[in-house]
Design a protein around this motif. Structure first.
Motif, PDB file in Angstrom:
ATOM      1  N   SER A  96     -17.400  12.764 -28.189  1.00 21.22           N
ATOM      2  CA  SER A  96     -18.757  13.283 -28.386  1.00 21.22           C
ATOM      3  C   SER A  96     -19.089  14.300 -27.300  1.00 21.22           C
ATOM      4  CB  SER A  96     -19.774  12.142 -28.353  1.00 21.22           C
ATOM      5  OG  SER A  96     -19.525  11.193 -29.366  1.00 21.22           O
ATOM      6  N   LYS A  97     -18.758  13.966 -26.067  1.00 22.59           N
ATOM      7  CA  LYS A  97     -19.032  14.859 -24.935  1.00 22.59           C
ATOM      8  C   LYS A  97     -18.204  16.132 -25.040  1.00 22.59           C
ATOM      9  CE  LYS A  97     -19.121  14.950 -19.874  1.00 22.59           C
ATOM     10  NZ  LYS A  97     -18.826  14.181 -18.630  1.00 22.59           N
ATOM     11  N   ALA A  98     -16.935  15.992 -25.418  1.00 24.74           N
ATOM     12  CA  ALA A  98     -16.045  17.153 -25.535  1.00 24.74           C
ATOM     13  C   ALA A  98     -16.527  18.130 -26.608  1.00 24.74           C
ATOM     14  CB  ALA A  98     -14.622  16.693 -25.844  1.00 24.74           C
ATOM     15  N   LEU A  99     -17.259  17.626 -27.599  1.00 27.67           N
ATOM     16  CA  LEU A  99     -17.771  18.479 -28.677  1.00 27.67           C
ATOM     17  C   LEU A  99     -19.211  18.942 -28.427  1.00 27.67           C
ATOM     18  CD1 LEU A  99     -16.272  16.622 -31.780  1.00 27.67           C
ATOM     19  CD2 LEU A  99     -15.425  18.680 -30.655  1.00 27.67           C
ATOM     20  N   GLY A 100     -19.666  18.780 -27.206  1.00 28.64           N
ATOM     21  CA  GLY A 100     -20.970  19.323 -26.844  1.00 28.64           C
ATOM     22  C   GLY A 100     -22.070  18.304 -26.673  1.00 28.64           C
ATOM     23  N   GLY A 101     -21.817  17.060 -27.041  1.00 30.89           N
ATOM     24  CA  GLY A 101     -22.782  15.998 -26.816  1.00 30.89           C
ATOM     25  C   GLY A 101     -24.020  16.038 -27.690  1.00 30.89           C
ATOM     26  N   LYS A 102     -23.996  16.842 -28.755  1.00 33.53           N
ATOM     27  CA  LYS A 102     -25.200  16.954 -29.594  1.00 33.53           C
ATOM     28  C   LYS A 102     -25.304  15.831 -30.626  1.00 33.53           C
ATOM     29  CE  LYS A 102     -25.882  21.914 -29.047  1.00 33.53           C
ATOM     30  NZ  LYS A 102     -26.042  23.229 -29.730  1.00 33.53           N
ATOM     31  N   VAL A 103     -24.157  15.235 -30.984  1.00 35.65           N
ATOM     32  CA  VAL A 103     -24.181  14.075 -31.884  1.00 35.65           C
ATOM     33  C   VAL A 103     -23.400  12.944 -31.237  1.00 35.65           C
ATOM     34  CG1 VAL A 103     -24.366  15.513 -33.947  1.00 35.65           C
ATOM     35  CG2 VAL A 103     -22.117  14.741 -33.188  1.00 35.65           C
ATOM     36  N   ASN A 104     -23.647  11.739 -31.694  1.00 33.78           N
ATOM     37  CA  ASN A 104     -22.983  10.551 -31.165  1.00 33.78           C
ATOM     38  C   ASN A 104     -21.955  10.071 -32.182  1.00 33.78           C
ATOM     39  OD1 ASN A 104     -24.943  10.447 -28.940  1.00 33.78           O
ATOM     40  ND2 ASN A 104     -26.389   9.813 -30.530  1.00 33.78           N
ATOM     41  N   LEU A 105     -20.702  10.114 -31.796  1.00 31.42           N
ATOM     42  CA  LEU A 105     -19.619   9.775 -32.718  1.00 31.42           C
ATOM     43  C   LEU A 105     -19.172   8.329 -32.541  1.00 31.42           C
ATOM     44  CD1 LEU A 105     -17.454  13.012 -32.412  1.00 31.42           C
ATOM     45  CD2 LEU A 105     -19.170  12.458 -34.148  1.00 31.42           C
ATOM     46  N   PHE A 106     -18.920   7.674 -33.683  1.00 33.44           N
ATOM     47  CA  PHE A 106     -18.400   6.314 -33.717  1.00 33.44           C
ATOM     48  C   PHE A 106     -17.205   6.282 -34.665  1.00 33.44           C
ATOM     49  CE2 PHE A 106     -22.786   6.136 -32.499  1.00 33.44           C
ATOM     50  CZ  PHE A 106     -22.861   5.133 -31.540  1.00 33.44           C
ATOM     51  N   ILE A 107     -16.413   5.244 -34.562  1.00 32.04           N
ATOM     52  CA  ILE A 107     -15.221   5.138 -35.396  1.00 32.04           C
ATOM     53  C   ILE A 107     -15.070   3.713 -35.896  1.00 32.04           C
ATOM     54  CG2 ILE A 107     -13.717   4.721 -33.368  1.00 32.04           C
ATOM     55  CD1 ILE A 107     -11.524   6.314 -34.867  1.00 32.04           C
ATOM     56  N   LYS A 108     -14.720   3.570 -37.178  1.00 34.43           N
ATOM     57  CA  LYS A 108     -14.357   2.256 -37.726  1.00 34.43           C
ATOM     58  C   LYS A 108     -12.848   2.221 -37.842  1.00 34.43           C
ATOM     59  CE  LYS A 108     -15.321  -1.315 -41.130  1.00 34.43           C
ATOM     60  NZ  LYS A 108     -15.150  -2.406 -40.144  1.00 34.43           N
ATOM     61  N   ARG A 109     -12.232   1.237 -37.194  1.00 33.61           N
ATOM     62  CA  ARG A 109     -10.790   1.235 -36.960  1.00 33.61           C
ATOM     63  C   ARG A 109      -9.998   0.532 -38.062  1.00 33.61           C
ATOM     64  NH1 ARG A 109      -9.170   2.128 -31.685  1.00 33.61           N
ATOM     65  NH2 ARG A 109      -7.136   2.296 -32.722  1.00 33.61           N
ATOM     66  N   ASP A 110      -9.999   1.121 -39.256  1.00 37.22           N
ATOM     67  CA  ASP A 110      -9.174   0.541 -40.319  1.00 37.22           C
ATOM     68  C   ASP A 110      -7.695   0.839 -40.111  1.00 37.22           C
ATOM     69  OD1 ASP A 110     -11.279  -0.725 -41.504  1.00 37.22           O
ATOM     70  OD2 ASP A 110     -11.046   0.212 -43.468  1.00 37.22           O
ATOM     71  N   ASP A 111      -7.375   1.636 -39.089  1.00 39.30           N
ATOM     72  CA  ASP A 111      -5.968   1.771 -38.691  1.00 39.30           C
ATOM     73  C   ASP A 111      -5.446   0.465 -38.106  1.00 39.30           C
ATOM     74  OD1 ASP A 111      -7.829   2.338 -36.530  1.00 39.30           O
ATOM     75  OD2 ASP A 111      -6.107   2.916 -35.306  1.00 39.30           O
ATOM     76  N   LEU A 112      -6.343  -0.448 -37.742  1.00 38.23           N
ATOM     77  CA  LEU A 112      -5.940  -1.729 -37.159  1.00 38.23           C
ATOM     78  C   LEU A 112      -5.853  -2.851 -38.193  1.00 38.23           C
ATOM     79  CD1 LEU A 112      -8.071  -1.640 -33.873  1.00 38.23           C
ATOM     80  CD2 LEU A 112      -5.717  -0.869 -34.238  1.00 38.23           C
ATOM     81  N   LEU A 113      -5.989  -2.523 -39.462  1.00 37.07           N
ATOM     82  CA  LEU A 113      -5.830  -3.534 -40.503  1.00 37.07           C
ATOM     83  C   LEU A 113      -4.404  -4.100 -40.500  1.00 37.07           C
ATOM     84  CD1 LEU A 113      -7.759  -1.813 -43.415  1.00 37.07           C
ATOM     85  CD2 LEU A 113      -8.251  -4.109 -42.548  1.00 37.07           C
ATOM     86  N   PRO A 114      -4.230  -5.340 -40.966  1.00 30.48           N
ATOM     87  CA  PRO A 114      -2.885  -5.913 -41.054  1.00 30.48           C
ATOM     88  C   PRO A 114      -2.000  -5.146 -42.035  1.00 30.48           C
ATOM     89  CG  PRO A 114      -4.560  -7.620 -41.250  1.00 30.48           C
ATOM     90  CD  PRO A 114      -5.268  -6.299 -41.346  1.00 30.48           C
ATOM     91  N   GLY A 115      -0.700  -5.433 -41.951  1.00 29.25           N
ATOM     92  CA  GLY A 115       0.296  -4.712 -42.749  1.00 29.25           C
ATOM     93  C   GLY A 115       1.152  -3.895 -41.796  1.00 29.25           C
ATOM     94  N   ALA A 116       2.307  -3.468 -42.236  1.00 29.88           N
ATOM     95  CA  ALA A 116       3.226  -2.735 -41.368  1.00 29.88           C
ATOM     96  C   ALA A 116       2.578  -1.439 -40.885  1.00 29.88           C
ATOM     97  CB  ALA A 116       4.528  -2.437 -42.104  1.00 29.88           C
ATOM     98  N   SER A 117       2.138  -1.437 -39.634  1.00 29.59           N
ATOM     99  CA  SER A 117       1.481  -0.310 -38.958  1.00 29.59           C
ATOM    100  C   SER A 117       0.073  -0.023 -39.474  1.00 29.59           C
ATOM    101  CB  SER A 117       2.335   0.963 -39.029  1.00 29.59           C
ATOM    102  OG  SER A 117       3.507   0.801 -38.269  1.00 29.59           O
ATOM    103  N   GLY A 118      -0.492  -0.893 -40.284  1.00 28.97           N
ATOM    104  CA  GLY A 118      -1.901  -0.832 -40.647  1.00 28.97           C
ATOM    105  C   GLY A 118      -2.319   0.325 -41.529  1.00 28.97           C
ATOM    106  N   GLY A 119      -3.583   0.333 -41.898  1.00 28.66           N
ATOM    107  CA  GLY A 119      -4.120   1.412 -42.717  1.00 28.66           C
ATOM    108  C   GLY A 119      -4.973   0.911 -43.867  1.00 28.66           C
ATOM    109  N   ASN A 120      -5.715   1.842 -44.458  1.00 29.78           N
ATOM    110  CA  ASN A 120      -6.751   1.494 -45.430  1.00 29.78           C
ATOM    111  C   ASN A 120      -6.241   0.847 -46.705  1.00 29.78           C
ATOM    112  OD1 ASN A 120      -5.590   4.037 -46.174  1.00 29.78           O
ATOM    113  ND2 ASN A 120      -7.377   4.515 -47.419  1.00 29.78           N
ATOM    114  N   LYS A 121      -5.003   1.120 -47.091  1.00 27.58           N
ATOM    115  CA  LYS A 121      -4.526   0.601 -48.374  1.00 27.58           C
ATOM    116  C   LYS A 121      -4.456  -0.921 -48.397  1.00 27.58           C
ATOM    117  CE  LYS A 121      -3.985   4.789 -49.956  1.00 27.58           C
ATOM    118  NZ  LYS A 121      -4.487   5.637 -48.880  1.00 27.58           N
ATOM    119  N   THR A 122      -4.448  -1.557 -47.231  1.00 28.86           N
ATOM    120  CA  THR A 122      -4.455  -3.020 -47.205  1.00 28.86           C
ATOM    121  C   THR A 122      -5.700  -3.569 -47.896  1.00 28.86           C
ATOM    122  OG1 THR A 122      -2.998  -3.346 -45.306  1.00 28.86           O
ATOM    123  CG2 THR A 122      -4.689  -5.024 -45.653  1.00 28.86           C
ATOM    124  N   ARG A 123      -6.848  -2.933 -47.707  1.00 27.23           N
ATOM    125  CA  ARG A 123      -8.076  -3.401 -48.374  1.00 27.23           C
ATOM    126  C   ARG A 123      -7.934  -3.304 -49.889  1.00 27.23           C
ATOM    127  NH1 ARG A 123     -12.511  -4.164 -44.966  1.00 27.23           N
ATOM    128  NH2 ARG A 123     -12.427  -3.064 -42.957  1.00 27.23           N
TER     129      ARG A 123
END
Length: 333
Positions: free
Chosen positions: A25-52
């Motif tokens: 957020s700071k590196a991009l100027g700090g005008k918006v607040n960025l968040f992330i939902k970590r579906d890369d951490l889902l179970p399965g070989a190396s994770g990812g959204n297709k597990t859902r």
């Protein structure tokens, strides 16, 4: 929304984290607040959204008595990797039809996901030309397997049918539960838009939970005018499957096609910058095909002022980092 009406395998192990990205957020100027939902951490070989999605699709396959799963994807398909992963866990045969969308890109001894297909015990891989009718190709494989006494079940590319999209309608519900618990108000959600299941499911989930949060889909393969109708149709079908009254409004589906770059899976300067920024600022790995281009879209929208100053923007990280290792020359150039 009532998901108990549908069979499910229980592949999820709790909620995936929602984290602030203060450095980015700071590196991009700090005008918006960025968040992330970590579906890369889902179970399965190396994770990812297709597990859902596969949580629902493979449950449907098993309920129908299948002993074999057939699916398709591109040469470095994260979906094919995760389908092979869960098929292995379930004791099901897995057969892949791979589309060579970039001529000459398939290498029998390739790295990334293509290597992982071998480790995960994929029974057969068949490579077809880009632009092939992939459902027809999978049906051809299914006919051969039926003749050999197997009971195959076809999972469409990306597990992007109404059954698979249930996974991301449920994800939206999960996300809103987390945000309510955290006391965090999110103004915009940015998601990948490829085979459409993740995007459509998230739109349906936002409607089904009355969240009122706009969903922005960053296209990874098509112009927005070509992508939006498919996302909208799948969203409508998924809403119908869930019994959501009133369906989905057309303006709930918004795509951005200007971050595709030269084409699907082809590197772009914006993608390379995004992958490097996420790694250097947040220690988060993206992939060159999907999340790298979606992150490029997020960064581009922030820089052009598409989000109001002070807005809280959540990026859905759908995984895919194993594909990085098939693109070493791109990042070291």
């Amino acid at each position: 929304m009532n998901f108990t009406k549908f069979p499910r395998r229980g592949y999820l192990q709790g909620q995936t984290p929602i984290e602030p990205m203060k450095n980015l957020s700071k590196a991009l100027g700090g005008k918006v607040n960025l968040f992330i939902k970590r579906d890369d951490l889902l179970p399965g070989a190396s994770g990812g959204n297709k597990t859902r999605k596969l949580d629902f699709c493979i449950a449907d396959a098993i309920e129908k008595g299948a002993d074999t799963i057939i699916t398709c994807g591109a040469i470095q398909s994260n979906h094919c990797r995760l389908t092979a992963s869960w098929a292995a866990k379930e004791g099901l045969e897995c057969h892949l039809v791979l589309e060579e969308r970039v001529k000459g890109s398939y290498k029998e001894d390739g790295s990334g996901n293509n290597f992982l297909f071998e480790l995960l015990g994929v029974k057969t891989k068949r490579v077809v030309e880009g632009g092939s009718n992939m459902m027809a190709e999978m049906e051809k494989t299914a006919a051969e397997l039926k003749a050999a006494g197997k009971k195959p079940y076809i999972v469409p590319g990306g597990a992007s049918n109404p059954i698979g999209a249930l996974g991301y309608a449920a994800c939206a519900e999960e996300m809103m539960d987390q945000l309510n618990t955290m006391g965090l108000s999110i103004d915009h959600v940015v998601v990948p838009s490829g085979s459409a299941g993740t995007h459509a499911g998230m739109v349906v989930g936002m409607v089904g939970t009355n969240a009122g949060i706009p969903v922005h889909g960053i296209d990874v393969s098509k112009p927005a005018a070509d992508q939006e109708p498919g996302v909208y149709k799948l969203a409508q079908d998924t809403a119908e499957l869930l019994g959501i009254k009133g369906g989905i409004e057309r303006d709930a589906v918004k795509c951005y096609g200007e971050y595709v770059g030269p084409g699907y899976s082809l590197p772009s300067d914006d993608m390379v910058e995004a992958v490097k920024l996420f790694a250097a600022e947040e220690a988060i790995l993206l992939d060159p095909v999907y999340t790298g281009k979606v992150a490029a879209g997020l960064i581009g929208l922030v820089r052009k002022g598409a989000f109001p100053e002070g807005a809280n923007v959540l990026f859905l990280h759908t995984g895919g980092s194993p594909a990085l290792y098939a693109y070493l020359d791109t990042f070291r150039a």
